[in-house]
Design a protein around this motif. Structure first.
Motif, PDB file in Angstrom:
ATOM      1  N   PHE A  76       2.737  39.974 -12.397  1.00  0.00           N
ATOM      2  CA  PHE A  76       1.294  39.765 -12.221  1.00  0.00           C
ATOM      3  C   PHE A  76       0.539  40.060 -13.516  1.00  0.00           C
ATOM      4  N   TRP A  77       0.957  41.099 -14.210  1.00  0.00           N
ATOM      5  CA  TRP A  77       0.325  41.477 -15.474  1.00  0.00           C
ATOM      6  C   TRP A  77       0.450  40.354 -16.500  1.00  0.00           C
ATOM      7  N   ALA A  78       1.675  39.821 -16.650  1.00  0.00           N
ATOM      8  CA  ALA A  78       1.914  38.747 -17.612  1.00  0.00           C
ATOM      9  C   ALA A  78       1.179  37.473 -17.203  1.00  0.00           C
ATOM     10  N   ALA A  79       1.255  37.120 -15.907  1.00  0.00           N
ATOM     11  CA  ALA A  79       0.611  35.888 -15.440  1.00  0.00           C
ATOM     12  C   ALA A  79      -0.907  35.980 -15.568  1.00  0.00           C
ATOM     13  N   TYR A  80      -1.467  37.169 -15.295  1.00  0.00           N
ATOM     14  CA  TYR A  80      -2.915  37.325 -15.417  1.00  0.00           C
ATOM     15  C   TYR A  80      -3.352  37.202 -16.879  1.00  0.00           C
ATOM     16  N   SER A  81      -2.576  37.806 -17.791  1.00  0.00           N
ATOM     17  CA  SER A  81      -2.915  37.717 -19.215  1.00  0.00           C
ATOM     18  C   SER A  81      -2.923  36.271 -19.690  1.00  0.00           C
ATOM     19  N   ALA A  82      -1.915  35.501 -19.251  1.00  0.00           N
ATOM     20  CA  ALA A  82      -1.831  34.105 -19.681  1.00  0.00           C
ATOM     21  C   ALA A  82      -2.885  33.244 -18.988  1.00  0.00           C
ATOM     22  N   ALA A  83      -3.018  33.415 -17.676  1.00  0.00           N
ATOM     23  CA  ALA A  83      -3.942  32.559 -16.917  1.00  0.00           C
ATOM     24  C   ALA A  83      -5.390  32.798 -17.304  1.00  0.00           C
ATOM     25  N   SER A  84      -5.755  34.059 -17.584  1.00  0.00           N
ATOM     26  CA  SER A  84      -7.138  34.347 -17.939  1.00  0.00           C
ATOM     27  C   SER A  84      -7.513  33.718 -19.280  1.00  0.00           C
ATOM     28  N   LEU A  85      -6.534  33.394 -20.108  1.00  0.00           N
ATOM     29  CA  LEU A  85      -6.800  32.746 -21.391  1.00  0.00           C
ATOM     30  C   LEU A  85      -6.728  31.229 -21.296  1.00  0.00           C
ATOM     31  N   LEU A  86      -5.835  30.724 -20.456  1.00  0.00           N
ATOM     32  CA  LEU A  86      -5.619  29.279 -20.392  1.00  0.00           C
ATOM     33  C   LEU A  86      -6.485  28.593 -19.336  1.00  0.00           C
ATOM     34  N   VAL A  87      -6.766  29.292 -18.257  1.00  0.00           N
ATOM     35  CA  VAL A  87      -7.509  28.680 -17.156  1.00  0.00           C
ATOM     36  C   VAL A  87      -8.983  29.003 -17.344  1.00  0.00           C
ATOM     37  N   GLY A  88      -9.711  28.048 -17.908  1.00  0.00           N
ATOM     38  CA  GLY A  88     -11.134  28.245 -18.171  1.00  0.00           C
ATOM     39  C   GLY A  88     -12.003  27.688 -17.068  1.00  0.00           C
TER      40      GLY A  88
END
Length: 237
Positions: free
Chosen positions: A197-209
């Motif tokens: 969840f930590w990794a997915a949140y870090s990536a998604a919060s940057l890529l999913v605008g």
């Protein structure tokens, strides 16, 4: 008959008894002065160029780029990489990090180092996993990139590659914990879920605008699955 010229340099003798002419010439030493060294150099330069040897006078100028440090030559900014690592490991907006720099200013060496580090800690007992992790990183990022563009996102492949690579850091952080508490299945499972969840949140919060609007789950879900697969390569499950 003898003639004595007024200049005193020559003596001509004419006689009916002899037909030969004899004489002496006393001349002072002649010194050719070519002028200063710069003038002689100019004459030599002109002479060589007229003869087609001007290339002998060419001097290669030292390129300032040849004296650049190795890190600058390879476009590696350690301070920038360190800042991006902090942005990924601490994704909470309240901490005040400008996390968009991870997406807006992508680099290659930082994510590659993170992926290689994750590969190294996953290598024990399964050497082939290293190339497989790098392959998943490249083609998994390509899949996320294509999906994001289809959904209307304005991201480049380099941005996705960098964000996905950097966001492997949470899985690297939890790896030592899994080694210590591997015998406790419940706790180990919770730590794995937390890491994913930590990794997915870090990536998604940057890529999913905001441009995705109601389509955000369509991109968050494959990102989440991608990090589950990364973790499975580490645990072997």
């Amino acid at each position: 008959m003898q003639f004595s010229p007024t200049n005193g340099d020559f003596t001509f003798v004419s006689s009916t008894d002899a037909e030969e002419l004899s004489g002496t010439i006393d001349a002072p030493d002649i010194t050719l002065n070519m002028g200063p060294d710069s003038t002689r150099d100019a004459y030599a330069t002109t002479f060589l160029r007229q003869r087609g040897y001007g290339w002998l006078l060419e001097v290669e100028e030292e390129d300032s780029e040849d004296t650049k440090p190795l890190l600058e030559e390879l476009d590696i900014d350690l301070k920038d990489i360190y800042y991006k690592i902090r942005c990924v490991l601490m994704p909470m907006p309240s901490l005040g990090f400008n996390r968009q720099v991870v997406r807006d200013n992508p680099d290659f060496w930082g994510p590659l180092a993170v992926v290689l580090l994750f590969s190294m800690i996953s290598i024990y007992g399964q050497f082939r996993v290293v190339s497989w992790i790098i392959t998943i990183w490249i083609f998994g990022s390509l899949t996320i990139f294509l999906l994001a563009r289809v959904l209307g996102g304005e991201v480049s492949y380099g941005q996705v590659l960098g964000v996905i690579g950097y966001s492997l850091l949470p899985l690297i952080v939890i790896a030592p914990l899994l080694l210590v508490i591997g015998g406790f299945e419940v706790v180990s499972t919770l730590i794995k879920l937390f890491g994913v969840f930590w990794a997915a949140y870090s990536a998604a919060s940057l890529l999913v605008g905001d441009e995705f609007k109601t389509k955000k789950p369509l991109l968050i879900y494959p990102i989440f699955l991608l990090y589950i697969y990364f973790l499975s390569l580490y645990t072997g499950v």
